[in-house]
Design a protein around this motif. Structure first.
Motif, PDB file in Angstrom:
ATOM      1  N   MET A 183      14.453 -16.472   4.801  1.00  0.00           N
ATOM      2  CA  MET A 183      13.208 -16.785   4.123  1.00  0.00           C
ATOM      3  C   MET A 183      13.298 -16.304   2.676  1.00  0.00           C
ATOM      4  O   MET A 183      14.000 -15.362   2.377  1.00  0.00           O
ATOM      5  N   THR A 184      12.565 -16.959   1.806  1.00  0.00           N
ATOM      6  CA  THR A 184      12.507 -16.593   0.390  1.00  0.00           C
ATOM      7  C   THR A 184      11.082 -16.219   0.043  1.00  0.00           C
ATOM      8  O   THR A 184      10.135 -16.886   0.471  1.00  0.00           O
ATOM      9  N   PHE A 185      10.928 -15.153  -0.741  1.00  0.00           N
ATOM     10  CA  PHE A 185       9.609 -14.652  -1.104  1.00  0.00           C
ATOM     11  C   PHE A 185       9.506 -14.450  -2.604  1.00  0.00           C
ATOM     12  O   PHE A 185      10.508 -14.271  -3.289  1.00  0.00           O
ATOM     13  N   ALA A 186       8.283 -14.434  -3.090  1.00  0.00           N
ATOM     14  CA  ALA A 186       8.035 -14.214  -4.508  1.00  0.00           C
ATOM     15  C   ALA A 186       7.878 -12.729  -4.821  1.00  0.00           C
ATOM     16  O   ALA A 186       8.018 -12.322  -5.974  1.00  0.00           O
ATOM     17  N   SER A 187       7.591 -11.907  -3.795  1.00  0.00           N
ATOM     18  CA  SER A 187       7.428 -10.473  -4.051  1.00  0.00           C
ATOM     19  C   SER A 187       8.351  -9.654  -3.157  1.00  0.00           C
ATOM     20  O   SER A 187       8.658 -10.046  -2.018  1.00  0.00           O
ATOM     21  N   ASP A 231      10.402  -7.305   2.023  1.00  0.00           N
ATOM     22  CA  ASP A 231      10.658  -6.093   2.797  1.00  0.00           C
ATOM     23  C   ASP A 231       9.919  -6.129   4.137  1.00  0.00           C
ATOM     24  O   ASP A 231      10.471  -5.734   5.171  1.00  0.00           O
ATOM     25  N   ALA A 232       8.670  -6.593   4.129  1.00  0.00           N
ATOM     26  CA  ALA A 232       7.883  -6.679   5.362  1.00  0.00           C
ATOM     27  C   ALA A 232       8.530  -7.654   6.347  1.00  0.00           C
ATOM     28  O   ALA A 232       8.615  -7.374   7.551  1.00  0.00           O
ATOM     29  N   TYR A 233       9.001  -8.782   5.846  1.00  0.00           N
ATOM     30  CA  TYR A 233       9.642  -9.766   6.712  1.00  0.00           C
ATOM     31  C   TYR A 233      10.961  -9.220   7.262  1.00  0.00           C
ATOM     32  O   TYR A 233      11.269  -9.391   8.448  1.00  0.00           O
ATOM     33  N   ASP A 234      11.713  -8.539   6.421  1.00  0.00           N
ATOM     34  CA  ASP A 234      12.977  -7.939   6.843  1.00  0.00           C
ATOM     35  C   ASP A 234      12.729  -6.901   7.936  1.00  0.00           C
ATOM     36  O   ASP A 234      13.462  -6.843   8.932  1.00  0.00           O
TER      37      ASP A 234
END
Length: 96
Positions: A17-21, A26-29
């Protein structure tokens, strides 16, 4: 030209997944870490022999960690009202 910073969560060489923040990444990881640990636990139980099912259950539990923790504590939660399927939500209207 704009510069865009992207945070990519990667597992075993595969982009997940790719995130802007950074905090979202970190939460997804962390959620993926929890899912990995749950999958190991489920594998050890022998209850789910199918790898895909075991992975899906582990991911579901990790995604719903807060509800799972409440359930494990024996606390009751207000029932979740799920939206009706689109086909069932359609009502036929009769002309008068």
């Amino acid at each position: 030209m704009a510069v865009i910073v992207k945070y990519v969560v990667e597992r075993n060489g595969e982009e997940k997944m790719t995130f802007a923040s950074k905090s979202e990444a970190d939460a997804y990881d962390k959620m993926l870490d929890v899912a990995d640990e749950l999958e190991v636990m489920l594998k050890g139980s022998g209850l789910l022999e199918n790898d895909d099912n075991r992975e899906a259950v582990a991911m579901f539990l990790a995604e719903n960690k807060d509800d799972l923790l409440q359930a494990l504590k024996g606390k009751k939660k207000a029932p979740v009202v799920k939206p009706a399927p689109k086909a069932a939500a359609k009502k036929s209207v009769k002309a008068a």
